[in-house]
Motif scaffolding. Sequence first.
Motif, PDB file in Angstrom:
ATOM      1  N   GLY A  32     -13.825 -14.075  -2.262  1.00  4.92           N
ATOM      2  CA  GLY A  32     -13.312 -13.964  -0.623  1.00  4.92           C
ATOM      3  C   GLY A  32     -13.289 -12.171  -0.723  1.00  4.92           C
ATOM      4  N   THR A  33     -13.928 -11.354  -1.769  1.00  2.00           N
ATOM      5  CA  THR A  33     -13.476  -9.646  -1.409  1.00  2.00           C
ATOM      6  C   THR A  33     -14.675  -9.089  -0.904  1.00  2.00           C
ATOM      7  OG1 THR A  33     -12.091  -9.234  -3.414  1.00  2.00           O
ATOM      8  CG2 THR A  33     -13.536  -8.191  -3.301  1.00  2.00           C
ATOM      9  N   ASN A  34     -15.989  -9.986  -0.577  1.00  2.00           N
ATOM     10  CA  ASN A  34     -17.212  -9.643  -0.020  1.00  2.00           C
ATOM     11  C   ASN A  34     -16.965  -9.440   0.882  1.00  2.00           C
ATOM     12  OD1 ASN A  34     -19.690  -8.358   0.081  1.00  2.00           O
ATOM     13  ND2 ASN A  34     -21.197  -9.759  -1.382  1.00  2.00           N
ATOM     14  N   GLU A  35     -16.391 -11.137   1.898  1.00  2.00           N
ATOM     15  CA  GLU A  35     -16.492 -11.271   3.313  1.00  2.00           C
ATOM     16  C   GLU A  35     -15.357 -10.450   3.351  1.00  2.00           C
ATOM     17  OE1 GLU A  35     -17.223 -15.006   1.277  1.00  2.00           O
ATOM     18  OE2 GLU A  35     -15.712 -13.635   0.641  1.00  2.00           O
ATOM     19  N   ALA A  36     -13.955  -9.728   2.522  1.00  2.00           N
ATOM     20  CA  ALA A  36     -13.547  -8.988   3.041  1.00  2.00           C
ATOM     21  C   ALA A  36     -13.582  -7.708   3.626  1.00  2.00           C
ATOM     22  CB  ALA A  36     -11.788  -9.429   2.209  1.00  2.00           C
ATOM     23  N   ILE A 137       0.660   6.265   4.922  1.00  2.00           N
ATOM     24  CA  ILE A 137      -0.193   4.587   5.500  1.00  2.00           C
ATOM     25  C   ILE A 137       0.438   3.333   5.442  1.00  2.00           C
ATOM     26  CG2 ILE A 137      -2.124   3.829   5.276  1.00  2.00           C
ATOM     27  CD1 ILE A 137      -3.510   7.522   3.447  1.00  2.00           C
ATOM     28  N   THR A 138       0.270   2.647   6.034  1.00  2.00           N
ATOM     29  CA  THR A 138       0.844   1.334   5.818  1.00  2.00           C
ATOM     30  C   THR A 138       0.648   0.475   4.687  1.00  2.00           C
ATOM     31  OG1 THR A 138       0.316   1.083   8.372  1.00  2.00           O
ATOM     32  CG2 THR A 138       1.066  -0.845   7.176  1.00  2.00           C
ATOM     33  N   PRO A 139       1.503  -0.195   3.877  1.00  2.00           N
ATOM     34  CA  PRO A 139       0.851  -1.032   2.422  1.00  2.00           C
ATOM     35  C   PRO A 139       0.886  -2.130   2.645  1.00  2.00           C
ATOM     36  CG  PRO A 139       3.531  -0.215   2.604  1.00  2.00           C
ATOM     37  CD  PRO A 139       3.132   0.141   3.333  1.00  2.00           C
ATOM     38  N   ILE A 140      -0.113  -2.783   2.021  1.00  2.00           N
ATOM     39  CA  ILE A 140      -0.180  -4.133   2.219  1.00  2.00           C
ATOM     40  C   ILE A 140       0.298  -4.456   0.587  1.00  2.00           C
ATOM     41  CG2 ILE A 140      -1.111  -6.798   2.552  1.00  2.00           C
ATOM     42  CD1 ILE A 140      -2.394  -4.900   5.169  1.00  2.00           C
ATOM     43  N   LEU A 141       1.024  -5.947   0.279  1.00  2.00           N
ATOM     44  CA  LEU A 141       0.930  -6.392  -1.657  1.00  2.00           C
ATOM     45  C   LEU A 141      -0.314  -7.062  -1.120  1.00  2.00           C
ATOM     46  CD1 LEU A 141       2.217  -6.553  -3.612  1.00  2.00           C
ATOM     47  CD2 LEU A 141       3.681  -7.698  -2.833  1.00  2.00           C
ATOM     48  N   VAL A 142      -0.834  -7.980  -1.999  1.00  2.00           N
ATOM     49  CA  VAL A 142      -2.128  -8.733  -1.763  1.00  2.00           C
ATOM     50  C   VAL A 142      -0.922  -9.259  -3.190  1.00  2.00           C
ATOM     51  CG1 VAL A 142      -3.658  -8.637  -0.599  1.00  2.00           C
ATOM     52  CG2 VAL A 142      -2.959  -7.585  -2.470  1.00  2.00           C
ATOM     53  N   LEU A 143      -1.208 -10.894  -3.054  1.00  2.00           N
ATOM     54  CA  LEU A 143      -0.675 -12.036  -4.372  1.00  2.00           C
ATOM     55  C   LEU A 143      -1.364 -12.137  -5.300  1.00  2.00           C
ATOM     56  CD1 LEU A 143       1.960 -14.149  -1.928  1.00  2.00           C
ATOM     57  CD2 LEU A 143       2.205 -11.531  -3.304  1.00  2.00           C
ATOM     58  N   SER A 144      -2.663 -11.880  -5.670  1.00  2.00           N
ATOM     59  CA  SER A 144      -3.994 -11.933  -6.649  1.00  2.00           C
ATOM     60  C   SER A 144      -3.038 -11.177  -7.737  1.00  2.00           C
ATOM     61  CB  SER A 144      -5.279 -11.309  -5.877  1.00  2.00           C
ATOM     62  OG  SER A 144      -5.103 -10.114  -5.345  1.00  2.00           O
ATOM     63  N   GLY A 145      -4.013 -10.509  -8.975  1.00  2.00           N
ATOM     64  CA  GLY A 145      -3.639 -10.017  -9.388  1.00  2.00           C
ATOM     65  C   GLY A 145      -2.194 -10.471 -10.113  1.00  2.00           C
ATOM     66  N   TYR A 146      -1.853  -9.033 -10.243  1.00  2.00           N
ATOM     67  CA  TYR A 146      -0.208  -9.179 -10.348  1.00  2.00           C
ATOM     68  C   TYR A 146       0.196  -9.137  -9.294  1.00  2.00           C
ATOM     69  CZ  TYR A 146      -1.252  -7.586 -14.858  1.00  2.00           C
ATOM     70  OH  TYR A 146      -1.803  -7.044 -16.448  1.00  2.00           O
ATOM     71  N   GLY A 147       0.715  -9.737  -8.154  1.00  2.00           N
ATOM     72  CA  GLY A 147       1.226  -9.544  -7.136  1.00  2.00           C
ATOM     73  C   GLY A 147       2.284 -10.455  -6.813  1.00  2.00           C
ATOM     74  N   ARG A 148       2.323 -11.524  -7.306  1.00  2.00           N
ATOM     75  CA  ARG A 148       3.420 -12.903  -6.904  1.00  2.00           C
ATOM     76  C   ARG A 148       4.674 -11.810  -8.124  1.00  2.00           C
ATOM     77  NH1 ARG A 148       1.712 -16.651  -4.650  1.00  2.00           N
ATOM     78  NH2 ARG A 148      -0.556 -17.000  -4.593  1.00  2.00           N
ATOM     79  N   GLN A 149       4.671 -11.094  -8.910  1.00  2.00           N
ATOM     80  CA  GLN A 149       5.858 -10.361  -9.496  1.00  2.00           C
ATOM     81  C   GLN A 149       6.118  -9.440  -9.221  1.00  2.00           C
ATOM     82  OE1 GLN A 149       3.590  -9.078 -13.125  1.00  2.00           O
ATOM     83  NE2 GLN A 149       4.487  -7.355 -13.013  1.00  2.00           N
ATOM     84  N   TYR A 150       5.648  -9.180  -8.199  1.00  2.00           N
ATOM     85  CA  TYR A 150       6.836  -8.229  -7.137  1.00  2.00           C
ATOM     86  C   TYR A 150       6.875  -8.679  -5.944  1.00  2.00           C
ATOM     87  CZ  TYR A 150       4.141  -4.663 -10.393  1.00  2.00           C
ATOM     88  OH  TYR A 150       3.771  -3.955 -11.398  1.00  2.00           O
ATOM     89  N   LEU A 163      -6.959 -10.446  -0.963  1.00  2.00           N
ATOM     90  CA  LEU A 163      -7.546  -9.490   0.152  1.00  2.00           C
ATOM     91  C   LEU A 163      -7.867  -9.916   1.653  1.00  2.00           C
ATOM     92  CD1 LEU A 163      -8.945  -6.495   0.868  1.00  2.00           C
ATOM     93  CD2 LEU A 163     -10.327  -6.620  -1.028  1.00  2.00           C
ATOM     94  N   TYR A 164      -8.870 -11.371   1.937  1.00  2.00           N
ATOM     95  CA  TYR A 164      -9.099 -11.677   3.030  1.00  2.00           C
ATOM     96  C   TYR A 164      -8.509 -11.795   3.748  1.00  2.00           C
ATOM     97  CZ  TYR A 164     -12.226 -14.651   5.890  1.00  2.00           C
ATOM     98  OH  TYR A 164     -12.771 -15.105   7.001  1.00  2.00           O
ATOM     99  N   GLU A 165      -7.383 -12.838   3.287  1.00  2.00           N
ATOM    100  CA  GLU A 165      -5.954 -12.800   4.619  1.00  2.00           C
ATOM    101  C   GLU A 165      -5.903 -11.599   4.738  1.00  2.00           C
ATOM    102  OE1 GLU A 165      -5.594 -15.688   5.026  1.00  2.00           O
ATOM    103  OE2 GLU A 165      -7.124 -16.495   3.965  1.00  2.00           O
ATOM    104  N   ALA A 166      -5.471 -10.429   3.746  1.00  2.00           N
ATOM    105  CA  ALA A 166      -4.871  -9.322   4.994  1.00  2.00           C
ATOM    106  C   ALA A 166      -5.831  -8.806   5.878  1.00  2.00           C
ATOM    107  CB  ALA A 166      -5.179  -8.336   3.506  1.00  2.00           C
ATOM    108  N   ALA A 167      -7.139  -8.494   5.739  1.00  2.00           N
ATOM    109  CA  ALA A 167      -8.585  -7.986   6.461  1.00  2.00           C
ATOM    110  C   ALA A 167      -8.524  -8.691   7.562  1.00  2.00           C
ATOM    111  CB  ALA A 167     -10.146  -8.246   5.501  1.00  2.00           C
TER     112      ALA A 167
END
Length: 177
Positions: A32-36, A137-150, A163-167
């Motif tokens: 989904g990165t390219n689409e985002a 600047i407004t921060p957004i956490l994505v759950l890809s990568g290490y996101g779930r642990q935070y 990233l796609y859902e955030a975009a």
Amino acid sequence: MEVKAVFLDRDGTIIEDVNYLSRLEDVKLIKGTNEAIELLKNNGYKVIVVSNQSGVGRGYFTESFVRKTHEYINTLLNNKIDAFYFCPHKPEDNCSCRKPKTGMIDEAVKHFNIDKENSFVIGDKESDVELGINAGITPILVLSGYGRQYKDSTKAELIFENLYEAAKWICQKDSTA
């Protein structure tokens, strides 16, 4: 005229985190990165990557390898990334560019005349969230990568699967503003 931007972390946000990426053949876009990125670009955002690359300071790879990696990633993304900034220092170097310090964003804001109020920082680690907070600047956490642990302890008010859902959320918010 000020422009709006989305600042993206690299490893774990746009590409899979392989822990000190040192071979181009290990670069894999997260689904989904390219689409985002296309969605963000089509909605008038500058897309800027900001990445800590302490592997340079640790001697695992060179700054020229990081630049070559960024060129390769941008090729995979049809050259839609407007700029790549990276910090080559180790955490103990106490530089001004290592996230969550704002050196990379400060440079981009000056270079592109960015409207911080209408921009976002997206990443999979709390240092990305803190970068957004520190830069105003407004921060957004994505759950890809290490996101779930935070997820349960983050200071981010906005959390998305990837990233796609955030975009999608950013662009829908824009269309109703």
